[in-house]
Design a protein around this motif. Structure first.
Motif, PDB file in Angstrom:
ATOM      1  N   PRO A  13       0.796  -1.225   0.000  1.00 16.39           N
ATOM      2  CA  PRO A  13       0.000   0.000   0.000  1.00 16.39           C
ATOM      3  C   PRO A  13       0.831   1.278   0.000  1.00 16.39           C
ATOM      4  N   HIS A  14       2.145   1.166  -0.205  1.00 22.43           N
ATOM      5  CA  HIS A  14       3.019   2.334  -0.201  1.00 22.43           C
ATOM      6  C   HIS A  14       3.492   2.676  -1.612  1.00 22.43           C
ATOM      7  N   ARG A  15       3.958   3.887  -1.767  1.00 19.58           N
ATOM      8  CA  ARG A  15       4.513   4.328  -3.049  1.00 19.58           C
ATOM      9  C   ARG A  15       6.035   4.340  -2.943  1.00 19.58           C
ATOM     10  N   PHE A  16       6.683   3.469  -3.698  1.00 18.84           N
ATOM     11  CA  PHE A  16       8.135   3.384  -3.661  1.00 18.84           C
ATOM     12  C   PHE A  16       8.748   4.448  -4.574  1.00 18.84           C
ATOM     13  N   ARG A  17       9.871   5.031  -4.126  1.00 21.03           N
ATOM     14  CA  ARG A  17      10.726   5.853  -4.967  1.00 21.03           C
ATOM     15  C   ARG A  17      12.147   5.352  -4.770  1.00 21.03           C
ATOM     16  N   VAL A  18      12.867   5.202  -5.858  1.00 17.99           N
ATOM     17  CA  VAL A  18      14.177   4.555  -5.823  1.00 17.99           C
ATOM     18  C   VAL A  18      15.271   5.582  -6.073  1.00 17.99           C
ATOM     19  N   LEU A  19      16.309   5.551  -5.228  1.00 18.46           N
ATOM     20  CA  LEU A  19      17.486   6.382  -5.422  1.00 18.46           C
ATOM     21  C   LEU A  19      18.553   5.544  -6.098  1.00 18.46           C
ATOM     22  N   SER A  20      18.971   5.993  -7.276  1.00 22.83           N
ATOM     23  CA  SER A  20      19.954   5.243  -8.059  1.00 22.83           C
ATOM     24  C   SER A  20      21.204   6.085  -8.262  1.00 22.83           C
ATOM     25  N   GLY A  21      22.260   5.434  -8.695  1.00 23.81           N
ATOM     26  CA  GLY A  21      23.521   6.111  -8.947  1.00 23.81           C
ATOM     27  C   GLY A  21      24.640   5.100  -8.977  1.00 23.81           C
ATOM     28  N   PRO A  22      25.729   5.387  -9.677  1.00 23.18           N
ATOM     29  CA  PRO A  22      26.826   4.425  -9.795  1.00 23.18           C
ATOM     30  C   PRO A  22      27.525   4.165  -8.473  1.00 23.18           C
ATOM     31  N   THR A  23      28.311   3.103  -8.438  1.00 25.70           N
ATOM     32  CA  THR A  23      29.045   2.717  -7.234  1.00 25.70           C
ATOM     33  C   THR A  23      29.863   3.887  -6.698  1.00 25.70           C
ATOM     34  N   GLY A  24      29.813   4.060  -5.378  1.00 27.91           N
ATOM     35  CA  GLY A  24      30.562   5.139  -4.748  1.00 27.91           C
ATOM     36  C   GLY A  24      29.797   6.443  -4.647  1.00 27.91           C
ATOM     37  N   ALA A  28      14.841   1.611 -16.487  1.00 26.16           N
ATOM     38  CA  ALA A  28      14.287   2.307 -15.331  1.00 26.16           C
ATOM     39  C   ALA A  28      13.479   3.532 -15.729  1.00 26.16           C
ATOM     40  N   ASN A  29      12.478   3.815 -14.928  1.00 23.36           N
ATOM     41  CA  ASN A  29      11.642   5.001 -15.105  1.00 23.36           C
ATOM     42  C   ASN A  29      12.291   6.167 -14.349  1.00 23.36           C
ATOM     43  N   ILE A  30      13.301   6.781 -14.972  1.00 20.93           N
ATOM     44  CA  ILE A  30      14.030   7.878 -14.325  1.00 20.93           C
ATOM     45  C   ILE A  30      13.206   9.159 -14.442  1.00 20.93           C
ATOM     46  N   VAL A  31      12.750   9.661 -13.304  1.00 22.94           N
ATOM     47  CA  VAL A  31      11.897  10.853 -13.299  1.00 22.94           C
ATOM     48  C   VAL A  31      12.681  12.118 -12.979  1.00 22.94           C
ATOM     49  N   GLU A  32      13.842  11.978 -12.332  1.00 22.68           N
ATOM     50  CA  GLU A  32      14.686  13.122 -12.015  1.00 22.68           C
ATOM     51  C   GLU A  32      16.151  12.698 -12.074  1.00 22.68           C
ATOM     52  N   THR A  33      17.002  13.593 -12.550  1.00 26.01           N
ATOM     53  CA  THR A  33      18.447  13.399 -12.471  1.00 26.01           C
ATOM     54  C   THR A  33      19.003  14.541 -11.618  1.00 26.01           C
ATOM     55  N   ILE A  34      19.623  14.180 -10.512  1.00 27.05           N
ATOM     56  CA  ILE A  34      20.152  15.162  -9.569  1.00 27.05           C
ATOM     57  C   ILE A  34      21.673  15.198  -9.703  1.00 27.05           C
ATOM     58  N   VAL A  35      22.210  16.343 -10.066  1.00 27.89           N
ATOM     59  CA  VAL A  35      23.658  16.524 -10.091  1.00 27.89           C
ATOM     60  C   VAL A  35      24.052  17.086  -8.725  1.00 27.89           C
ATOM     61  N   LEU A  55      10.216  -2.825  -6.821  1.00 27.64           N
ATOM     62  CA  LEU A  55      11.404  -1.981  -6.908  1.00 27.64           C
ATOM     63  C   LEU A  55      11.664  -1.562  -8.352  1.00 27.64           C
ATOM     64  N   VAL A  56      11.541  -2.513  -9.274  1.00 25.22           N
ATOM     65  CA  VAL A  56      11.788  -2.241 -10.701  1.00 25.22           C
ATOM     66  C   VAL A  56      10.761  -1.267 -11.270  1.00 25.22           C
ATOM     67  N   ASP A  57       9.525  -1.377 -10.827  1.00 21.64           N
ATOM     68  CA  ASP A  57       8.452  -0.544 -11.371  1.00 21.64           C
ATOM     69  C   ASP A  57       8.425   0.872 -10.798  1.00 21.64           C
ATOM     70  N   ALA A  58       9.153   1.113  -9.730  1.00 20.59           N
ATOM     71  CA  ALA A  58       9.072   2.405  -9.036  1.00 20.59           C
ATOM     72  C   ALA A  58       9.798   3.503  -9.813  1.00 20.59           C
ATOM     73  N   PRO A  59       9.333   4.761  -9.689  1.00 22.08           N
ATOM     74  CA  PRO A  59      10.055   5.884 -10.296  1.00 22.08           C
ATOM     75  C   PRO A  59      11.436   6.047  -9.667  1.00 22.08           C
ATOM     76  N   VAL A  60      12.398   6.457 -10.481  1.00 26.07           N
ATOM     77  CA  VAL A  60      13.799   6.509 -10.064  1.00 26.07           C
ATOM     78  C   VAL A  60      14.319   7.942 -10.086  1.00 26.07           C
ATOM     79  N   VAL A  61      15.033   8.305  -9.036  1.00 26.60           N
ATOM     80  CA  VAL A  61      15.805   9.546  -9.009  1.00 26.60           C
ATOM     81  C   VAL A  61      17.272   9.142  -9.101  1.00 26.60           C
ATOM     82  N   GLU A  62      17.942   9.603 -10.157  1.00 26.82           N
ATOM     83  CA  GLU A  62      19.340   9.214 -10.384  1.00 26.82           C
ATOM     84  C   GLU A  62      20.274  10.302  -9.880  1.00 26.82           C
ATOM     85  N   LEU A  63      21.276   9.875  -9.131  1.00 24.19           N
ATOM     86  CA  LEU A  63      22.242  10.791  -8.536  1.00 24.19           C
ATOM     87  C   LEU A  63      23.545  10.758  -9.333  1.00 24.19           C
ATOM     88  N   GLN A  64      24.000  11.938  -9.753  1.00 26.23           N
ATOM     89  CA  GLN A  64      25.258  12.054 -10.496  1.00 26.23           C
ATOM     90  C   GLN A  64      26.212  12.969  -9.733  1.00 26.23           C
TER      91      GLN A  64
END
Length: 343
Positions: free
Chosen positions: A138-149, A316-323, A233-242
């Motif tokens: 019943p929750h809305r997942f949001r995933v934080l992604s980004g390369p190793t390190g 992935a459903n990347i909805v935001e890219t954060i630099v 997890l796979v279906d959730a929107p993703v925020v990618e960190l750069q």
């Protein structure tokens, strides 16, 4: 004596002050336990095996009699231990399938004056409820992604300090998710126990809450994510960190630099095929010279390729890219939440 289903137990706040007593054997309890459960074993692992063998070889009657013989000498201990574990005197009792073990212990504890509820279906039914919960979460997942390190875990923890709901999957798994991820960590739980712990944290949150998690592959070390949970997890929107590679290298040096060279070298050897012999030798030489930064850069050659490949395959459903504007986790957390919620 009352009976309750796992679904009712996990959703009815009336039972929040009841002690949950698991009467399965210690080995079963270690493999996986329900949230807040405490162990009150009717049989030891060896005794359970003995009764089970009798059941298979000679039938239910002989197994029942042997079980009664074993349990008879433990009745006082079971009552005293139950009273110690639950001073309120209110208990929910379960075994594997809600059968003879929990029924007999429930009867005994009720005779001893405790307020007893038996969980129907036992641990097996509760596990089925947990798997269904993940599929229909019943929750809305949001995933934080980004390369190793990228420091995703510290960022998530910093987001939690600012009020965000997070689940630290790598913290629960006791593994950082790479060939190096087990270094410095406690032994990993079973995949079953990992799921139970994730469920426990999710079940405490209000329905419909947004929950942030780190992007993970199907395996975190030896912990295997169930199909139900991984699909969410796979279906959730993703925020990618750069961020710059220099920050990532510095973070890996801080994270792993104090560990023994032998452990780091063994981790590099585990990815030898994908790293290549030349890169492996370069990394080992750097470690022997105390140059952790160079070794980290070599590791990132492989992990950045793996991250790019995983991203393509995952779609992935990347909805935001954060630099990232800073290498400091608290600053990045503020930046992410500002973008996500306009804080």
């Amino acid at each position: 004596m009352k009976v309750i289903t796992p679904a009712a137990y996990f959703t009815d706040l009336t039972y929040s002050d009841y002690a949950l007593l698991d009467v399965r054997s210690p080995g079963e309890f270690t493999q996986g336990k329900l949230p807040r459960a405490q162990s009150l074993p009717l049989f030891s692992d060896a005794e359970r095996a003995e009764v089970g063998t009798l059941y298979k070889r000679t039938g239910q009657d002989e197994a029942l009699l042997r079980g009664l013989e074993i349990a008879g000498g433990k009745m006082r201990w079971l009552v005293e231990e139950a009273r110690r574990l639950c001073p309120s005197g209110k208990v929910v009792v379960h075994c594997w399938r809600g059968g003879q073990r929990s029924g007999s212990v429930s009867w005994l504890l009720e005779k001893a004056g405790l307020e007893v509820t038996q969980m129907s279906g036992g641990y097996k039914a509760a596990r089925q409820y947990i798997r269904t919960y993940f599929a229909e979460c019943p929750h809305r997942f949001r995933v934080l992604s980004g390369p190793t390190g990228s420091g995703k875990t510290p960022v998530l923890l910093a987001m939690a300090l600012r009020g965000a709901n997070i689940i630290d999957l790598e913290g629960i798994a006791n593994h950082k998710g790479s060939a190096f991820g087990g270094i410095g960590e406690l032994p990993q739980p079973s995949s079953e126990e990992f799921e139970n712990q994730v469920f426990a944290q999710l079940n405490r949150l209000p329905k419909g809450a947004t929950v942030w998690l780190e992007d993970e592959s199907r395996l975190i070390g030896r912990v295997f994510l169930s199909e139900e949970f991984y699909q969410r997890l796979v279906d959730a929107p993703v925020v990618e960190l750069q961020q710059p590679i220099e920050w990532r290298v510095d973070r890996l040096v801080d994270l792993y630099g104090a560990y023994p060279t032998e452990e780091l070298a063994a981790a590099f050897s585990r990815i030898r095929k994908k790293l290549g012999g030349q890169n492996l030798n370069l990394a080992i030489e750097a470690l022997e010279n105390g140059d952790i930064a160079t070794a980290a850069r070599v590791a990132l050659v492989y992990y950045d390729k793996a991250y790019a490949y995983y991203g393509e395959r995952r779609n992935a459903n990347i909805v935001e890219t954060i630099v990232a504007g800073s290498p400091v986790a608290a600053s990045v957390a503020k930046q992410i939440l500002s973008v996500a919620y306009g804080e």
